[in-house]
Design a protein around this motif. Structure first.
Motif, PDB file in Angstrom:
ATOM      1  N   VAL A  14       0.877  -1.177   0.000  1.00 48.41           N
ATOM      2  CA  VAL A  14       0.000   0.000   0.000  1.00 48.41           C
ATOM      3  C   VAL A  14       0.908   1.219   0.000  1.00 48.41           C
ATOM      4  CG1 VAL A  14      -1.806   1.265   1.212  1.00 48.41           C
ATOM      5  CG2 VAL A  14      -1.772  -1.227   1.311  1.00 48.41           C
ATOM      6  N   ALA A  15       0.738   2.099  -0.976  1.00 46.70           N
ATOM      7  CA  ALA A  15       1.628   3.253  -1.079  1.00 46.70           C
ATOM      8  C   ALA A  15       0.918   4.417  -1.750  1.00 46.70           C
ATOM      9  CB  ALA A  15       2.886   2.888  -1.868  1.00 46.70           C
ATOM     10  N   ALA A  16       1.445   5.597  -1.522  1.00 46.45           N
ATOM     11  CA  ALA A  16       0.923   6.808  -2.149  1.00 46.45           C
ATOM     12  C   ALA A  16       1.348   6.819  -3.613  1.00 46.45           C
ATOM     13  CB  ALA A  16       1.453   8.047  -1.434  1.00 46.45           C
ATOM     14  N   THR A  17       0.407   6.555  -4.503  1.00 44.64           N
ATOM     15  CA  THR A  17       0.661   6.536  -5.938  1.00 44.64           C
ATOM     16  C   THR A  17      -0.382   7.407  -6.622  1.00 44.64           C
ATOM     17  OG1 THR A  17      -0.788   4.635  -6.279  1.00 44.64           O
ATOM     18  CG2 THR A  17       1.522   4.164  -5.773  1.00 44.64           C
ATOM     19  N   GLU A  18      -0.317   7.475  -7.939  1.00 46.40           N
ATOM     20  CA  GLU A  18      -1.302   8.262  -8.680  1.00 46.40           C
ATOM     21  C   GLU A  18      -2.716   7.748  -8.420  1.00 46.40           C
ATOM     22  OE1 GLU A  18      -0.747  11.097 -10.395  1.00 46.40           O
ATOM     23  OE2 GLU A  18       1.252  10.871  -9.547  1.00 46.40           O
ATOM     24  N   GLY A  27       7.444  18.210   1.229  1.00 44.68           N
ATOM     25  CA  GLY A  27       8.498  17.250   1.553  1.00 44.68           C
ATOM     26  C   GLY A  27       8.347  16.650   2.936  1.00 44.68           C
ATOM     27  N   ALA A  28       7.281  17.028   3.654  1.00 49.41           N
ATOM     28  CA  ALA A  28       7.041  16.497   4.998  1.00 49.41           C
ATOM     29  C   ALA A  28       6.498  15.071   4.893  1.00 49.41           C
ATOM     30  CB  ALA A  28       6.045  17.382   5.745  1.00 49.41           C
ATOM     31  N   PRO A  29       6.779  14.230   5.874  1.00 47.41           N
ATOM     32  CA  PRO A  29       6.242  12.870   5.835  1.00 47.41           C
ATOM     33  C   PRO A  29       4.725  12.864   5.992  1.00 47.41           C
ATOM     34  CG  PRO A  29       7.309  13.306   7.943  1.00 47.41           C
ATOM     35  CD  PRO A  29       7.615  14.473   7.064  1.00 47.41           C
ATOM     36  N   LEU A  30       4.108  11.803   5.515  1.00 50.03           N
ATOM     37  CA  LEU A  30       2.677  11.644   5.718  1.00 50.03           C
ATOM     38  C   LEU A  30       2.394  11.522   7.209  1.00 50.03           C
ATOM     39  CD1 LEU A  30       1.970   9.088   2.875  1.00 50.03           C
ATOM     40  CD2 LEU A  30       1.063  11.417   2.985  1.00 50.03           C
ATOM     41  N   PRO A  31       1.231  11.993   7.658  1.00 50.76           N
ATOM     42  CA  PRO A  31       0.938  11.936   9.097  1.00 50.76           C
ATOM     43  C   PRO A  31       0.882  10.510   9.627  1.00 50.76           C
ATOM     44  CG  PRO A  31      -0.978  12.673   7.838  1.00 50.76           C
ATOM     45  CD  PRO A  31       0.157  12.634   6.889  1.00 50.76           C
ATOM     46  N   ASP A  32       1.128  10.391  10.931  1.00 54.12           N
ATOM     47  CA  ASP A  32       1.169   9.081  11.579  1.00 54.12           C
ATOM     48  C   ASP A  32      -0.103   8.277  11.362  1.00 54.12           C
ATOM     49  OD1 ASP A  32       3.705   9.037  12.492  1.00 54.12           O
ATOM     50  OD2 ASP A  32       3.214   9.116  14.627  1.00 54.12           O
ATOM     51  N   ARG A  33      -1.250   8.943  11.379  1.00 54.55           N
ATOM     52  CA  ARG A  33      -2.509   8.199  11.259  1.00 54.55           C
ATOM     53  C   ARG A  33      -2.608   7.505   9.893  1.00 54.55           C
ATOM     54  NH1 ARG A  33      -6.633   9.978   8.281  1.00 54.55           N
ATOM     55  NH2 ARG A  33      -6.705  12.134   7.541  1.00 54.55           N
ATOM     56  N   LEU A  34      -1.972   8.078   8.864  1.00 54.06           N
ATOM     57  CA  LEU A  34      -1.931   7.394   7.577  1.00 54.06           C
ATOM     58  C   LEU A  34      -0.877   6.300   7.569  1.00 54.06           C
ATOM     59  CD1 LEU A  34      -2.331   9.984   4.663  1.00 54.06           C
ATOM     60  CD2 LEU A  34      -4.007   8.423   5.632  1.00 54.06           C
ATOM     61  N   ARG A  35       0.295   6.597   8.105  1.00 56.27           N
ATOM     62  CA  ARG A  35       1.393   5.641   8.058  1.00 56.27           C
ATOM     63  C   ARG A  35       1.145   4.428   8.944  1.00 56.27           C
ATOM     64  NH1 ARG A  35       5.935   6.826   5.574  1.00 56.27           N
ATOM     65  NH2 ARG A  35       7.062   5.354   6.896  1.00 56.27           N
ATOM     66  N   LYS A  36       0.398   4.612  10.024  1.00 56.73           N
ATOM     67  CA  LYS A  36       0.141   3.495  10.945  1.00 56.73           C
ATOM     68  C   LYS A  36      -1.275   2.938  10.785  1.00 56.73           C
ATOM     69  CE  LYS A  36       3.563   4.590  14.502  1.00 56.73           C
ATOM     70  NZ  LYS A  36       4.315   5.605  13.731  1.00 56.73           N
ATOM     71  N   ASP A  37      -2.293   3.792  10.956  1.00 56.27           N
ATOM     72  CA  ASP A  37      -3.673   3.298  10.916  1.00 56.27           C
ATOM     73  C   ASP A  37      -4.049   2.752   9.543  1.00 56.27           C
ATOM     74  OD1 ASP A  37      -3.815   4.126  13.510  1.00 56.27           O
ATOM     75  OD2 ASP A  37      -5.010   5.920  13.110  1.00 56.27           O
ATOM     76  N   GLU A  38      -3.674   3.479   8.488  1.00 56.41           N
ATOM     77  CA  GLU A  38      -4.014   3.054   7.135  1.00 56.41           C
ATOM     78  C   GLU A  38      -2.896   2.247   6.487  1.00 56.41           C
ATOM     79  OE1 GLU A  38      -6.959   3.501   6.218  1.00 56.41           O
ATOM     80  OE2 GLU A  38      -7.652   5.103   7.544  1.00 56.41           O
ATOM     81  N   ILE A  60       2.461 -11.162   2.412  1.00 57.04           N
ATOM     82  CA  ILE A  60       3.007 -10.208   3.383  1.00 57.04           C
ATOM     83  C   ILE A  60       2.651  -8.793   2.959  1.00 57.04           C
ATOM     84  CG2 ILE A  60       5.086  -9.470   4.593  1.00 57.04           C
ATOM     85  CD1 ILE A  60       6.402 -12.103   3.550  1.00 57.04           C
ATOM     86  N   GLY A  61       2.058  -8.052   3.871  1.00 59.70           N
ATOM     87  CA  GLY A  61       1.665  -6.685   3.573  1.00 59.70           C
ATOM     88  C   GLY A  61       2.684  -5.684   4.081  1.00 59.70           C
ATOM     89  N   ILE A  62       2.829  -4.575   3.359  1.00 61.76           N
ATOM     90  CA  ILE A  62       3.685  -3.491   3.820  1.00 61.76           C
ATOM     91  C   ILE A  62       3.154  -2.169   3.289  1.00 61.76           C
ATOM     92  CG2 ILE A  62       5.290  -3.638   1.864  1.00 61.76           C
ATOM     93  CD1 ILE A  62       7.539  -2.974   3.992  1.00 61.76           C
ATOM     94  N   GLY A  63       3.274  -1.144   4.130  1.00 59.56           N
ATOM     95  CA  GLY A  63       2.865   0.201   3.740  1.00 59.56           C
ATOM     96  C   GLY A  63       3.086   1.155   4.887  1.00 59.56           C
ATOM     97  N   GLY A  64       3.732   2.277   4.605  1.00 59.15           N
ATOM     98  CA  GLY A  64       4.010   3.225   5.673  1.00 59.15           C
ATOM     99  C   GLY A  64       4.846   2.582   6.763  1.00 59.15           C
ATOM    100  N   ASP A  65       4.356   2.645   8.001  1.00 58.27           N
ATOM    101  CA  ASP A  65       5.073   2.061   9.140  1.00 58.27           C
ATOM    102  C   ASP A  65       4.622   0.634   9.442  1.00 58.27           C
ATOM    103  OD1 ASP A  65       6.382   4.491   9.481  1.00 58.27           O
ATOM    104  OD2 ASP A  65       4.908   5.250  10.909  1.00 58.27           O
ATOM    105  N   LYS A  69     -10.349   6.386   7.184  1.00 63.10           N
ATOM    106  CA  LYS A  69     -10.976   7.262   8.158  1.00 63.10           C
ATOM    107  C   LYS A  69     -10.803   8.711   7.718  1.00 63.10           C
ATOM    108  CE  LYS A  69      -9.625   3.908  11.638  1.00 63.10           C
ATOM    109  NZ  LYS A  69      -8.705   3.614  12.745  1.00 63.10           N
ATOM    110  N   VAL A  70     -11.866   9.482   7.822  1.00 62.37           N
ATOM    111  CA  VAL A  70     -11.826  10.888   7.405  1.00 62.37           C
ATOM    112  C   VAL A  70     -12.213  11.749   8.595  1.00 62.37           C
ATOM    113  CG1 VAL A  70     -12.519  12.515   5.611  1.00 62.37           C
ATOM    114  CG2 VAL A  70     -12.645  10.060   5.170  1.00 62.37           C
ATOM    115  N   PRO A  71     -11.264  12.084   9.479  1.00 63.85           N
ATOM    116  CA  PRO A  71     -11.587  12.839  10.693  1.00 63.85           C
ATOM    117  C   PRO A  71     -12.252  14.171  10.379  1.00 63.85           C
ATOM    118  CG  PRO A  71      -9.356  12.000  10.778  1.00 63.85           C
ATOM    119  CD  PRO A  71      -9.842  11.778   9.382  1.00 63.85           C
ATOM    120  N   GLY A  72     -13.319  14.469  11.122  1.00 59.29           N
ATOM    121  CA  GLY A  72     -13.957  15.768  11.008  1.00 59.29           C
ATOM    122  C   GLY A  72     -14.844  15.946   9.802  1.00 59.29           C
ATOM    123  N   THR A  73     -15.159  14.844   9.093  1.00 56.31           N
ATOM    124  CA  THR A  73     -16.038  14.969   7.940  1.00 56.31           C
ATOM    125  C   THR A  73     -17.142  13.929   8.037  1.00 56.31           C
ATOM    126  OG1 THR A  73     -15.033  13.343   6.463  1.00 56.31           O
ATOM    127  CG2 THR A  73     -13.985  15.523   6.571  1.00 56.31           C
TER     128      THR A  73
END
Length: 332
Positions: free
Chosen positions: A192-196, A215-226, A254-259, A305-309
């Motif tokens: 799972v990765a950020a692609t087009e 250039g900032a990393p993706l937030p933790d909730r994406l890297r861990k939760d998603e 085997i799955g991998i994505g973010g953290d 998850k879409v917080p606040g929406t």
């Protein structure tokens, strides 16, 4: 195995299909950085040329093959290029793929066949050609097959893609049995990765675009939760599975994505009931909801998850082209 660096790939040769861009390019770069000589493949000659140039400029070794994966000729061409250019083949990464997303009642024969041809048949032909070479060499090898969460759980609008990716995971388990005596391991990777493609998901798009802009990393909730990160994050698993350190790892998804790194469970019986003399339709109906069917399995990739929406969970998880198709079909 070099105990000081168990993932050193010096002296090894890898083929990565569909490696002109995106995840495939990240895989090829990571393998080359670890010391492997790499055969880059894509249907786009410019992408192949750029990928090879980038790897060699970074000190790696790479050759390119422009070919559409699917048929036997392309698979054998890839293996031959590795052997002619670098003398052997140790790793085959079957990453090439296309998308033709449509809901079932709008999917054409060509939509279905073209995706299955590249993903499923292409994985088969490339793995077969690699297995022949690896068995002839007599020194083992690695088949790394790229699967998908869609193949593990299903996904709206992806009949063709989900079916092909589920088949790839099944082939990994089958080939792990068949190639064990030859010392060839076979595993399916579920990245799972950020692609087009993931940029089309409303829940992810603004965060991915912000990360790319700053250039900032993706937030933790994406890297861990998603479990969503960069293509480079996913490449780490490919390098491990290509290495001597993974010698005892085979037949796995085997799955991998973010953290997140995860081992997927294989399908197995979850609940069992018995009826003396066999089951009648009436007996199944009478006992289903309080028996075997009391806790049915979930299906579909969980919506992000879409917080606040108040974003609809199912709609949020659909690629843009699938949401468009669904909007034209009230039955969706």
């Amino acid at each position: 195995m070099d105990l000081t660096n168990p993932v050193d790939l010096s002296g090894k040769v890898a083929v990565v299909t569909g490696s002109g861009r995106g995840l495939g390019l990240a895989y090829a770069r990571a393998l080359a950085a670890a010391g492997a000589a790499v055969v880059v493949n894509d249907v786009d000659a410019g992408a192949v040329e750029a990928a090879v140039a980038g790897i060699t400029a970074a000190g790696g070794r790479a050759l390119g093959v422009v070919a559409a994966v699917g048929g036997t000729d392309a698979a054998e061409q890839l293996v031959a290029r590795a052997v002619e250019g670098f003398g052997r083949l140790d790793v085959m990464v079957t990453n090439a793929g296309i998308l033709r997303d449509r809901v079932l009642w709008k999917m054409t024969d060509d939509d279905f066949d073209s995706v299955v041809e590249v993903h499923l048949r292409g994985t088969f032909t490339c793995a077969r050609a690699a297995a022949v070479r690896m068995r002839d060499q007599g020194e083992g090898g690695r088949l790394v097959l790229i699967a998908s969460p869609a193949g593990q759980r299903g996904n709206f609008g992806q009949t063709n893609y989900a079916a092909a990716k589920a088949g790839i995971a099944a082939m990994a388990r089958t080939w792990a049995l068949e190639l064990a005596r030859a010392g060839v391991t076979v595993n399916a990777v579920v990245p799972v990765a950020a692609t087009e493609m993931t940029k089309t998901i409303p829940a992810f798009a603004p965060l991915i675009e912000e990360s790319e802009r700053t250039g900032a990393p993706l937030p933790d909730r994406l890297r861990k939760d998603e479990g969503l990160g960069t293509v480079e994050d996913a490449a780490a698993l490919i390098t491990f599975l290509a290495s001597d350190a993974s010698a005892g790892v085979t037949g796995q998804a085997i799955g991998i994505g973010g953290d997140r790194l995860a081992l997927w469970a294989h399908p197995q019986e979850k609940a069992v009931a018995f009826a003396d003399g066999g089951w009648s339709p009436e007996e199944i109906a009478a006992r289903w909801h309080d028996g075997v069917g009391a806790e049915p399995e979930t299906y579909g990739i969980p919506a992000p998850k879409v917080p606040g929406t108040a974003e609809d969970g199912v709609a949020a998880s659909r690629p843009a082209e699938v949401r468009a198709a669904a909007s034209q079909a009230p039955e969706a």
